[in-house]
Design an enzyme around this catalytic site. Structure first.
Site, PDB file in Angstrom:
ATOM      1  N   TYR A 122      -9.795  -7.119   1.591  1.00  0.00           N
ATOM      2  CA  TYR A 122      -8.948  -6.620   0.772  1.00  0.00           C
ATOM      3  C   TYR A 122      -9.495  -7.212  -0.611  1.00  0.00           C
ATOM      4  O   TYR A 122      -9.717  -8.213  -0.868  1.00  0.00           O
ATOM      5  CB  TYR A 122      -7.604  -7.292   0.652  1.00  0.00           C
ATOM      6  CG  TYR A 122      -6.761  -6.875  -0.330  1.00  0.00           C
ATOM      7  CD1 TYR A 122      -6.083  -5.543  -0.466  1.00  0.00           C
ATOM      8  CD2 TYR A 122      -6.056  -8.245  -1.145  1.00  0.00           C
ATOM      9  CE1 TYR A 122      -5.590  -5.392  -1.799  1.00  0.00           C
ATOM     10  CE2 TYR A 122      -5.291  -7.695  -2.102  1.00  0.00           C
ATOM     11  CZ  TYR A 122      -5.016  -6.546  -2.264  1.00  0.00           C
ATOM     12  OH  TYR A 122      -3.942  -6.268  -3.481  1.00  0.00           O
ATOM     13  N   HIS A 139      -5.208  -2.066  -3.684  1.00  0.00           N
ATOM     14  CA  HIS A 139      -4.130  -1.299  -4.571  1.00  0.00           C
ATOM     15  C   HIS A 139      -4.563  -0.863  -5.706  1.00  0.00           C
ATOM     16  O   HIS A 139      -5.067  -1.611  -6.482  1.00  0.00           O
ATOM     17  CB  HIS A 139      -2.716  -2.367  -4.422  1.00  0.00           C
ATOM     18  CG  HIS A 139      -2.218  -2.805  -3.363  1.00  0.00           C
ATOM     19  ND1 HIS A 139      -2.155  -3.993  -2.866  1.00  0.00           N
ATOM     20  CD2 HIS A 139      -1.666  -1.994  -2.399  1.00  0.00           C
ATOM     21  CE1 HIS A 139      -1.665  -3.970  -1.522  1.00  0.00           C
ATOM     22  NE2 HIS A 139      -1.171  -2.791  -1.401  1.00  0.00           N
TER      23      HIS A 139
END
Lengths: 178, 907
Positions: free
Chosen positions: A91, A129
């Site tokens: 991530y 994101h």
């Protein structure tokens, strides 16, 4: 850097003829983590907590500081996550380069570093994101083979739009670089 | 040895000696005890037992045994020798020499004792004795190389170089032609180079040269050989030959300033004061231009022309010097250029140049007249340079603006924070400077230099506790907790001493100053081992230069500072004897009751904390020494019985202590004004009129225009004039001397002190420090003129010093001078209102100064202090309160940026 500015053309295009500056990456350690904090303060309107920095350091080689002729000007901070079933994915918490040093290919260099490492360690998924209206960022990541895989509504609390996309890149054994 | 013993015991005695030499002390002790069982009064055995015990850290027993042994056998050279060794081990060299001499009286040809004696004589610089002993050694053992060399060195040291040459040549005469063998080639070469340096010293240059040509093949150190040869040729004015060698040396190292200056000398293009005729400058430029073509990578050949060029040529050269370094990013660029600020006019040229570069980079991204895009970092480095330039010119506000802009541009460059800290320090805000230095440190925790910088700034800001904790981050060495003292870290000890002194903690201040003084004593000691080692290894040139260095050791800056610090402490102790509780109460009673209470509580708390810390430390030490298995073997470090220097403060006679250090300063730093100011202050306090007068004379000799010299002169004669007429004979004598000397002082010539003072004022009317001195003396001489004196100070104008052109249009007054004037008004004149007026006035000149409480002194200089504290305390910020990034508008077009975390809950 700046998405769509021809990142792929390499890391030396902006520094005019003859002046070739050295770029390099260095690991993130507790001795130099303050550099990352300084970068983040300059780059993002968010103050990251200690866990962010612990995760970044714990990811070992995945988080890197980028140097431009010995000045730290950018960084990628990653967190390693375990998915259900035991597979590991990466991530990307933050990726950023100081404004005056964009367009020199440092962002590309940082991202490619993470791609290469994923290949080496057989990690097949990288995600992050991004706010739904951040077109520059979305274009930048798409160039590297990221795709929108999910939209999360009401992800952000204090900014509009509050929604974000999840951008994911699946790494096959062949397609390491764009 | 052990002759008076029967064979069995004689053998045992040999064992003692052998065990001592091989450091098997227990074994030796055993043997000694078994002899003593039968012959309890055997002197030599008693002595040897004592010597053995000395090595086992049982000092008092050792002395007792050795003395008893000697008493029982006064005729034994062994006993005397042992006694000498004992003294030597305690560094009591004079006593040791006496013992050796007694031993030699009994056994004049004892080589071992002679050798030991010669070492002590070298150490104590008993040079005639050294020559004598060395001669005896040579006579006794002429086949020993070391004895020849030792004899020669002894002559050299006692300023008889030609004799030293003779000895070396006689020694060479004893050698075979094929000398030296392969494994001694280096030693022999060193001896030859030493001899050549002696010839040079005696001015026998032709012979030295001849010798060099003859011996070239035997000299191993080719570099020294060539340097020496070139140096001699230069002295002989054989410039062409010298130049050729220096050019070949430059080929090896084109950055060596010594070679470059020597080439200039060969060409007749060197002047001590850096002043050259236009013609010379022309030729110098040509020289360096050709050197630059030859050695494009040498920075020295590029930098040196900046020193001699002037005007437009200087600007041009500076421009082309600075540009590539700004592109490359060289943080030390300013300190490289800073000597140029001493040259009149150059600072202004540099300012114009820097501003032109900054403007061009900012607007076009290129240097003026260039089409080549500079890397983005060039603007940041240029801003740093401009900032340092303004700092140098005391324009701190501009300097701070520029450095802030640089930090905003690239906030990750550590040097920017360090430099900003320095600027704030110069501007008078020490705690902000320390905070900045700490920020710089935090950015690279593995950098010892940044750590030390930070410690220094903390001490400057009187944060001693914090400074120690920070310093210790880099000194932990296994079990050893704090080895700053062991590492002779003198800058640290000096700065702590100064800080404690400022805070009125004289005990701790003294402790630190005396620690530095002790390092110098240790350094003097440290040469001992080299007296034998260097002779054996034949590193004679280095040995002699080391001895000469040692002779000047106490002239070193750190020693001066330590001695000055100690003297100031002792004077303060004398002036206000042991900060007694009554005095403290006096001070406190001035405060309102509530504040007094607060202060007391504060003190109590501080004391309790200090106590707790000390205990913790001790515990730490205990646990750490327990945890290490070798704990017992390690020499247990002696516990510091006086960590706060309380005993140091309780000296009987502080002035006598101070005088000890003053003498060292007078011996080694007699050209420093400070030395004689101390001498004046001390001797005035001790009522030693003639010595104080000596000090005044020295001050006038060194710099009669100095405000402090003037103060001392006036104060001295004012004091003398106020003394009653001499009564005793000795007083009359002093009087007569003074009367005889008085006319010699030009300043006094037939004038009254008031006249002398006003003449001084007239002469230095424009200078603040001189005006302050004159005002202070006016008040001393004529107390009723107090208002006039104060007016004198207040009427001073802080003019802009554009006239001299050195530093351009900047205010003349320095911050420290203004602080001193404030203290003068506050304490000597004791005029609160005037002092406050002064303070307000200076706050305008120095807005960053915390002392004057200037407008900018309260500003927080840490970019983002909340950020600091939150991370350091490990506060986890409330995720709800956070905004997410990604808002391109507020990000200045930050590209992408990916979000992060915080919304774990959402996943």
């Amino acid at each position: 850097m700046g998405a769509g500015e021809g990142e792929a053309a390499g890391s030396k295009e902006k520094s005019g003829g003859g002046v070739v500056a050295r770029t390099s990456l260095d690991g993130l350690r507790d001795k130099n983590v303050m550099q990352l904090k300084k970068l983040n303060t300059a780059l993002f309107p968010v103050r990251y907590n200690d866990k962010y920095y612990q995760d970044a350091i714990a990811s070992k080689d995945f988080s890197k500081l980028a140097y431009y002729s010995d000045i730290c000007v950018g960084a990628i901070a990653c967190r390693l996550e375990k998915k259900e079933g035991g597979a590991v994915c990466v991530y990307i918490m933050t990726l950023g380069v100081l404004a005056p040093y964009r367009g020199l290919g440092l962002g590309t260099k940082l991202l490619n570093h993470v791609f290469d490492l994923c290949v080496k360690q057989n990690i097949s998924e990288i995600y992050l994101h991004v706010q739904t209206n951040n077109d520059d960022a979305i274009a930048f990541y798409k160039k590297f083979g990221f795709e929108i895989t999910e939209t999360i509504y009401q992800y952000y609390k204090n900014i509009t739009p509050p929604d974000c996309y999840v951008l994911t890149k699946f790494i096959g054994q062949s397609a390491t670089k764009k | 040895m052990g002759s008076s013993l029967p064979p069995k015991e004689a053998n045992l005695f040999k064992i003692i000696v052998k065990s001592y030499e091989t450091k098997q002390y227990k074994k030796g002790l055993k043997a000694a005890d078994s002899i003593l069982k039968k012959f309890p009064d055997h002197g030599e055995t008693l002595s040897m037992k004592g010597l053995t015990l000395n090595c086992m850290d049982r000092k008092s027993e050792a002395y007792e045994l050795v003395r008893r042994g000697l008493k029982n056998d006064l005729k034994s050279h062994v006993c005397w020798h042992v006694y000498g060794l004992l003294y030597r081990s305690d560094r009591e060299y004079r006593e040791a020499i006496k013992c050796y001499r007694n031993a030699l009286r009994i056994d004049p040809d004892n080589i071992e004792i002679l050798r030991d004696l010669s070492l002590l004589q070298a150490q104590m610089r008993d040079l005639s004795g050294f020559v004598e002993t060395r001669q005896q050694l040579l006579t006794l053992k002429p086949n020993h190389r070391m004895n020849w060399i030792g004899f020669a060195v002894a002559h050299h040291l006692s300023s008889n170089s030609s004799k030293a040459i003779e000895v070396l040549e006689a020694y060479e005469g004893t050698l075979e032609d094929d000398y030296p063998p392969e494994n001694e080639r280096y030693e022999h070469g060193e001896m030859l180079l030493y001899k050549i340096s002696l010839l040079e010293e005696c001015g026998m240059l032709d012979r030295a040269l001849e010798e060099m040509h003859k011996m070239e093949s035997k000299i191993v150190d080719k570099l020294s050989f060539r340097e020496q040869m070139a140096c001699i040729l230069l002295k002989l004015s054989r410039f062409d030959e010298a130049e050729k060698i220096y050019r070949s040396l430059l080929f090896m190292n084109p950055d060596n300033y010594k070679y470059l200056i020597a080439v200039q000398k060969c060409l007749g293009l060197y002047s001590e004061n850096g002043q050259y005729s236009a013609d010379d400058v022309e030729r110098l430029s040509a020289l360096y231009k050709s050197l630059k073509e030859e050695y494009s990578w040498s920075s020295a050949v590029k930098r040196i022309p900046l020193d001699f060029l002037e005007g437009a040529k200087f600007q041009e050269a500076a421009d082309s010097y600075v540009r590539p370094l700004l592109t490359k990013g060289v943080p030390s660029l300013f300190s490289d250029l800073s000597p140029l600020y001493e040259h009149p006019g150059k600072a202004n040229i540099l300012e114009q140049l820097f501003l032109k570069l900054e403007d061009s980079i900012r607007t076009s991204g290129c240097f003026p007249g260039s089409l080549q895009m500079e890397p983005p970092s060039t603007l940041m480095w240029t801003l740093l340079l401009v900032s340092q330039h303004y700092d140098r010119r005391s324009q701190y506000d501009t300097a701070l603006d520029k450095i802030d802009e640089a930090i905003l541009h690239t906030p990750t460059v550590i040097d920017l924070y360090s430099i900003k800290g320095n600027i704030l320090q110069h501007a008078g805000n020490f705690s902000a400077a320390a905070a900045l230095a700490n920020e710089a440190r935090s950015m690279d925790l593995a950098d010892r230099y940044l750590n030390s910088e930070c410690v220094m700034q903390m001490l400057q800001a009187d944060q001693v506790g914090l400074a120690e904790k920070t310093a210790v981050l880099f000194t932990k060495d296994g079990d050893q907790h704090n080895n700053l003292h062991d590492m002779q870290c003198m800058w640290y000890e000096l700065a702590s001493g100064e800080s404690y002194f400022r805070q009125g903690d004289l005990g701790r201040a003294l402790k630190n100053f005396l620690a530095v003084e002790k390092h110098y004593t240790d350094m003097t000691e440290d040469q001992f081992d080299f007296h034998s080692y260097c002779l054996r290894k034949m590193t004679l040139r280095a040995y002699v230069s080391m001895l000469k260095f040692q002779d000047r050791l106490h002239a070193h800056e750190y020693f001066q500072k330590a001695a000055a610090g100690a003297i100031r402490c002792y004077m303060k102790l004398h002036d206000s004897p042991s900060k007694s509780s009554t005095e403290e109460n006096d001070e406190m009673s001035k405060l309102p009751a509530a504040q007094r209470k607060k202060l007391r509580q504060k003190q109590k708390k501080a004391e309790a904390r200090a106590k707790r810390e000390a205990e913790e430390k001790q515990e730490d030490e205990i646990t750490s020494s327990n945890s290490s298995k070798s704990g017992k073997k390690q020499q247990s470090r002696p516990v510091d019985l006086d960590p706060r220097g309380e005993k140091l403060v309780q000296v009987e006679d502080p002035l006598a202590e101070a005088t000890k250090y003053l003498k060292l300063l007078q011996n080694s730093s007699s050209d420093s004004l400070e030395t004689h100011i101390f001498s004046f202050e001390l001797n005035m306090r001790k009522q030693k009129v003639l010595l104080a007068f000596q000090a005044v004379k020295q001050l006038i000799r060194l710099d009669g225009n100095n405000p402090d010299s003037h103060r001392c002169l006036i104060r001295f004669f004012h004091k003398i004039n106020s003394l009653p007429a001499p009564g005793t004979d000795s007083e009359k004598l002093i009087w007569n001397v003074l009367e005889a000397e008085r006319p010699d002082l030009r300043q006094l010539h037939g004038k009254s002190l008031v006249e002398v003072n006003s003449n001084f004022l007239e002469k230095h009317n424009a200078s603040l420090t001189h005006r302050a001195a004159a005002a202070e003396m006016m008040y001393l001489l004529e107390p009723d003129k107090k208002l006039q004196a104060i007016k004198l100070i207040e009427d001073s104008t802080n003019s802009t010093a554009s006239g001299n052109g050195v530093l351009g249009p900047i205010k003349e007054w320095g911050i420290q001078d203004c602080i001193n004037v404030h203290k003068l008004l506050d304490t000597v004149f004791a005029e609160q209102d005037v002092a406050n007026r002064w303070k307000i006035r200076c706050a305008e000149y120095f807005p960053c100064s915390t002392y004057f409480e200037g407008a900018r002194s309260a500003t927080s200089y840490i970019a983002d202090s909340s950020f600091e504290s939150s991370t350091e305390n490990g506060n986890v910020l409330n995720p709800e309160a956070k905004i997410k990034e990604g808002d391109a508008g507020s990000l200045n077009g930050t590209v992408h940026i990916v979000d992060d975390l915080s919304n774990l809950s959402m996943r």
